[in-house]
Design a protein around this motif. Structure first.
Motif, mmCIF file in Angstrom:
data_model
loop_
_atom_site.group_PDB
_atom_site.id
_atom_site.type_symbol
_atom_site.label_atom_id
_atom_site.label_comp_id
_atom_site.label_asym_id
_atom_site.label_seq_id
_atom_site.Cartn_x
_atom_site.Cartn_y
_atom_site.Cartn_z
ATOM 1 N N SER A 1 0.828 -1.207 0.000
ATOM 2 C CA SER A 1 0.000 0.000 0.000
ATOM 3 C C SER A 1 0.861 1.255 0.000
ATOM 4 C CB SER A 1 -0.908 0.024 1.230
ATOM 5 O OG SER A 1 -0.158 0.417 2.361
ATOM 6 N N ASN A 2 0.212 2.363 -0.253
ATOM 7 C CA ASN A 2 0.875 3.669 -0.192
ATOM 8 C C ASN A 2 0.564 4.387 1.112
ATOM 9 O OD1 ASN A 2 1.930 3.359 -2.778
ATOM 10 N ND2 ASN A 2 0.086 4.160 -3.729
ATOM 11 N N THR B 1 0.746 5.961 4.646
ATOM 12 C CA THR B 1 1.869 6.493 5.412
ATOM 13 C C THR B 1 1.437 6.989 6.788
ATOM 14 O OG1 THR B 1 1.567 8.670 4.406
ATOM 15 C CG2 THR B 1 3.158 7.194 3.359
#
Length: 76
Positions: A21-22, A24
Protein backbone atom coordinates in the motif's frame (compact mmCIF):
# COMPACT_ATOMS: atom_id res chain seq x y z
CA UNK A 1 -7.49 -6.58 21.20
CA UNK A 2 -7.66 -2.99 20.13
CA UNK A 3 -7.56 -2.07 16.46
CA UNK A 4 -4.34 -0.17 17.20
CA UNK A 5 -2.76 -3.40 18.44
CA UNK A 6 -3.93 -5.13 15.28
CA UNK A 7 -2.44 -2.40 13.07
CA UNK A 8 0.89 -2.79 14.89
CA UNK A 9 0.73 -6.56 14.35
CA UNK A 10 0.01 -6.44 10.60
CA UNK A 11 2.79 -3.89 10.12
CA UNK A 12 5.31 -5.94 12.09
CA UNK A 13 4.38 -9.13 10.23
CA UNK A 14 4.53 -7.44 6.83
CA UNK A 15 1.06 -8.43 5.66
CA UNK A 16 0.82 -8.08 1.87
CA UNK A 17 -1.99 -5.50 1.90
CA UNK A 18 0.18 -3.28 4.11
CA UNK A 19 3.46 -3.88 2.31
CA UNK A 20 2.00 -3.04 -1.10
CA UNK A 21 0.00 0.00 0.00
CA UNK A 22 0.88 3.67 -0.19
CA UNK A 23 -0.41 4.31 3.33
CA UNK A 24 1.87 6.49 5.41
CA UNK A 25 -0.36 7.57 8.29
CA UNK A 26 -1.95 5.67 11.15
CA UNK A 27 -5.36 6.64 9.74
CA UNK A 28 -4.40 5.12 6.38
CA UNK A 29 -3.42 1.86 8.06
CA UNK A 30 -6.73 1.80 9.94
CA UNK A 31 -8.58 2.12 6.63
CA UNK A 32 -6.56 -0.73 5.14
CA UNK A 33 -7.25 -2.87 8.18
CA UNK A 34 -10.97 -2.12 7.99
CA UNK A 35 -11.26 -2.94 4.31
CA UNK A 36 -9.02 -6.03 4.23
CA UNK A 37 -9.59 -7.64 7.62
CA UNK A 38 -12.30 -6.21 9.86
CA UNK A 39 -14.97 -5.68 7.19
CA UNK A 40 -14.84 -9.22 5.80
CA UNK A 41 -14.80 -10.74 9.30
CA UNK A 42 -17.80 -8.63 10.36
CA UNK A 43 -19.71 -9.55 7.18
CA UNK A 44 -19.24 -13.22 8.02
CA UNK A 45 -20.39 -12.58 11.59
CA UNK A 46 -17.09 -13.70 13.11
CA UNK A 47 -16.18 -10.49 14.99
CA UNK A 48 -17.92 -7.60 16.68
CA UNK A 49 -16.48 -4.11 16.98
CA UNK A 50 -17.10 -2.27 20.22
CA UNK A 51 -16.25 1.36 20.79
CA UNK A 52 -14.82 2.16 24.22
CA UNK A 53 -14.05 5.84 24.47
CA UNK A 54 -11.94 6.72 21.45
CA UNK A 55 -10.76 3.17 20.87
CA UNK A 56 -12.40 0.28 19.05
CA UNK A 57 -12.02 -3.28 20.26
CA UNK A 58 -12.55 -6.47 18.30
CA UNK A 59 -14.07 -9.54 19.91
CA UNK A 60 -14.89 -12.92 18.48
CA UNK A 61 -18.56 -13.78 18.21
CA UNK A 62 -19.71 -17.28 19.18
CA UNK A 63 -19.71 -18.12 15.45
CA UNK A 64 -16.17 -16.75 15.16
CA UNK A 65 -15.05 -18.88 18.11
CA UNK A 66 -16.50 -22.02 16.50
CA UNK A 67 -14.85 -21.21 13.18
CA UNK A 68 -11.50 -20.58 14.86
CA UNK A 69 -11.75 -23.83 16.79
CA UNK A 70 -12.52 -25.74 13.58
CA UNK A 71 -9.69 -24.23 11.54
CA UNK A 72 -7.03 -23.35 14.14
CA UNK A 73 -4.75 -26.04 12.69
CA UNK A 74 -4.35 -23.90 9.55
CA UNK A 75 -2.89 -21.09 11.64
CA UNK A 76 -0.37 -23.25 13.45
Amino acid sequence: MSKGDLVDFVQAEGFDFVATSNATTRKGYYRLLDSHVVGPLRERGWVDVERVGREKYLTLTPEGERTLRAFRYLLE
